[in-house]
Design a protein around this motif. Structure first.
Motif, PDB file in Angstrom:
ATOM      1  N   GLU A  56      -2.739  15.118  -1.782  1.00  0.00           N
ATOM      2  CA  GLU A  56      -1.411  14.802  -2.335  1.00  0.00           C
ATOM      3  C   GLU A  56      -0.871  13.630  -1.533  1.00  0.00           C
ATOM      4  O   GLU A  56      -0.478  13.774  -0.373  1.00  0.00           O
ATOM      5  N   ARG A  57      -0.893  12.462  -2.134  1.00  0.00           N
ATOM      6  CA  ARG A  57      -0.530  11.256  -1.403  1.00  0.00           C
ATOM      7  C   ARG A  57       0.977  11.087  -1.340  1.00  0.00           C
ATOM      8  O   ARG A  57       1.714  11.610  -2.149  1.00  0.00           O
ATOM      9  N   GLY A 116      -2.996   3.077   0.966  1.00  0.00           N
ATOM     10  CA  GLY A 116      -1.580   3.213   1.279  1.00  0.00           C
ATOM     11  C   GLY A 116      -1.355   2.982   2.768  1.00  0.00           C
ATOM     12  O   GLY A 116      -2.062   2.217   3.418  1.00  0.00           O
ATOM     13  N   ASP A 117      -0.374   3.687   3.318  1.00  0.00           N
ATOM     14  CA  ASP A 117      -0.030   3.488   4.722  1.00  0.00           C
ATOM     15  C   ASP A 117      -0.662   4.504   5.657  1.00  0.00           C
ATOM     16  O   ASP A 117      -0.616   4.322   6.875  1.00  0.00           O
ATOM     17  N   ASN A 118      -1.260   5.556   5.117  1.00  0.00           N
ATOM     18  CA  ASN A 118      -1.572   6.670   6.021  1.00  0.00           C
ATOM     19  C   ASN A 118      -2.891   7.388   5.740  1.00  0.00           C
ATOM     20  O   ASN A 118      -3.151   8.424   6.338  1.00  0.00           O
ATOM     21  N   ILE A 119      -3.715   6.866   4.835  1.00  0.00           N
ATOM     22  CA  ILE A 119      -5.020   7.476   4.582  1.00  0.00           C
ATOM     23  C   ILE A 119      -6.098   6.467   4.989  1.00  0.00           C
ATOM     24  O   ILE A 119      -6.219   5.390   4.403  1.00  0.00           O
ATOM     25  N   TYR A 120      -6.851   6.816   6.020  1.00  0.00           N
ATOM     26  CA  TYR A 120      -7.883   5.941   6.572  1.00  0.00           C
ATOM     27  C   TYR A 120      -9.256   6.525   6.241  1.00  0.00           C
ATOM     28  O   TYR A 120      -9.413   7.738   6.114  1.00  0.00           O
ATOM     29  N   TYR A 121     -10.256   5.647   6.142  1.00  0.00           N
ATOM     30  CA  TYR A 121     -11.596   6.137   5.840  1.00  0.00           C
ATOM     31  C   TYR A 121     -12.654   5.263   6.506  1.00  0.00           C
ATOM     32  O   TYR A 121     -12.424   4.093   6.812  1.00  0.00           O
ATOM     33  N   SER A 122     -13.794   5.863   6.738  1.00  0.00           N
ATOM     34  CA  SER A 122     -14.989   5.132   7.166  1.00  0.00           C
ATOM     35  C   SER A 122     -16.183   5.868   6.590  1.00  0.00           C
ATOM     36  O   SER A 122     -16.290   7.099   6.714  1.00  0.00           O
TER      37      SER A 122
END
Length: 427
Positions: free
Chosen positions: A213-214, A355-361
């Motif tokens: 839930e973004r 967005g501002d707060n979901i990071y991924y690698s």
């Protein structure tokens, strides 16, 4: 909810004992919710906890269930595309940053093992083995390139020297990297998970993220609970599924196969690999192997595009092993398994922020053991507001696979067939 256990493998059979971890059954709040308890997620969690963040890790199955607990166990430096390719495709500053980071992952692993007393059969020394004069030329160029970025623990091996480190007559030479090496990968993951918990982090197993839930305070939903966080780190890699649809088009799960022999005994094991180094050849579709702590040979190779599980793994890999070591023709295979890694079209990691707060690698493309440990540090730096190194990865260009999700598997397999012919005929 059904419990997902480790696949049958040598690593699962020889894993260190760990306490069971519960499934999430409540609503919790945290600073960072990490999705995935493989190396990327565990490395991120450790660096964040060491810097004062509250961290909750959600794992769909068990710690190290995916590639982190099934891989060949080799500490291999750099990326699946080497630094010279990066230099040709991005600016000098970005290439310089990525080059400086290319050898950091192995150092992080060793620091973690020492700091948290992780029992994972860590051994130093990795060999790149050349099957042709052309491949040997590539290794000579690679040595010069790596030394330009300050990596100096390298030795070129002529045909006589490589016979001293591996009892295989296929090779014309090679390169020894003493900062390479090998580990029991599942035990490394389990030790890192214990370190996470020792610092106050929480790990929930059997708790797949089913929906994000973004928003300003994103929420990760599991079948029986949810986690509200300031930040989310998506670290599911090849086992992410369609949780984040915008990531799926530019990556593809692929399977690789591994077999493990019965114990060989000290004498036979020492004749195969006298210095106990790990080895990978220089083919595009490469073979890799090493000894375990109890003197078995682990041998892996091959790629199945689209991550299908082959019906008979031993039939695929045993002939490769016997081509390298015909002296093992009467040796029994005790374990055979497959596992998925995530491939990108560029074969470089896919890193970014939604967005501002979901990071991924994700998308280590076969070089995950070292890169994922670096990724955890880089992601933690970004959450602390130090994004220069994160941005160096995030700015790498990535493109969808030709043909979309329906045709990416046959297109990739066709490309692999072409490179397989190049390997076979020295093209």
């Amino acid at each position: 909810m059904a419990t997902t256990l480790y696949p049958e493998s040598y690593y699962a059979a020889s894993a260190n004992a760990v306490p069971p971890r519960p499934a999430l059954q409540d609503d919790v709040e945290t600073d960072v919710c990490v999705i995935g308890a493989g190396y990327t997620g565990l490395s991120s969690a450790l660096f964040l906890l060491e810097n004062g963040f509250r961290v909750t890790v959600l794992e769909a199955a068990k710690v190290g269930f995916g590639a982190s607990g099934r891989n060949g166990g080799q500490i291999v430096n750099s990326y699946s595309r080497d630094i010279d390719v990066i230099e040709r495709t991005v600016g000098a500053r970005q290439a310089q940053l990525l080059g400086q980071m290319a050898f950091e992952g192995g150092r992080i692993i060793r620091e973690r093992v020492a700091k948290y007393n992780i029992q994972c059969d860590l051994k130093n020394g990795g060999v790149f083995a050349a099957l042709s004069a052309k491949q040997m030329g590539h290794l000579e160029s690679q040595k010069r390139l790596w030394e330009r970025y300050g990596h100096t623990q390298l030795e070129l091996l002529d045909q006589r020297r490589i016979r001293e480190v591996v009892a295989c007559d296929q090779y014309v030479g090679g390169m020894l990297d003493m900062s390479g090496g090998h580990i029991h990968p599942l035990n490394l993951a389990l030790g890192e998970a214990a370190a996470v918990e020792s610092l106050g982090g929480t790990i929930y197993e059997q708790s797949p993220a089913v929906r994000i839930e973004r928003g300003a305070n994103p929420v990760v939903h599991t079948p029986q609970g949810k986690v509200r966080a300031r930040f989310i780190i998506v670290a599911g890699n090849a086992y992410l599924g369609n949780l984040v649809p915008e990531l799926a088009a530019k990556s593809m799960p692929c399977g690789t196969q591994v077999i493990t022999t019965e114990p060989l005994g000290d004498e036979l094991a020492k004749t195969l690999l006298p210095q106990d180094y790990c080895v990978e050849d220089c083919n595009y579709l490469l073979d890799y192997y090493r000894l375990t702590g109890d003197k078995r040979l682990i041998f892996g190779g091959g790629v199945v595009y689209g991550a299908r599980d082959p019906a008979n793994i031993e039939a695929i890999i045993r002939p490769k092993m016997l081509k390298a070591f015909p002296q093992l023709k009467d040796v029994k295979i005790d374990y055979a398994w497959t596992g998925n890694f995530l491939l990108t079209l560029s074969r470089l990691p896919q890193v970014g922020r939604l967005g501002d707060n979901i990071y991924y690698s994700q998308g280590c493309s076969g070089h995950g053991v070292t890169y994922t440990h670096l990724a955890g540090k880089v992601l933690a730096e970004a959450l602390r507001g130090q994004a220069e190194r994160f941005d160096a990865f995030a700015d790498l260009p990535h493109y969808p696979f030709p043909g979309g999700q329906m045709l990416r598997t046959p297109f990739a397999a066709l490309g692999a067939w072409y490179y397989g012919l190049r390997d076979k005929f020295g093209m």
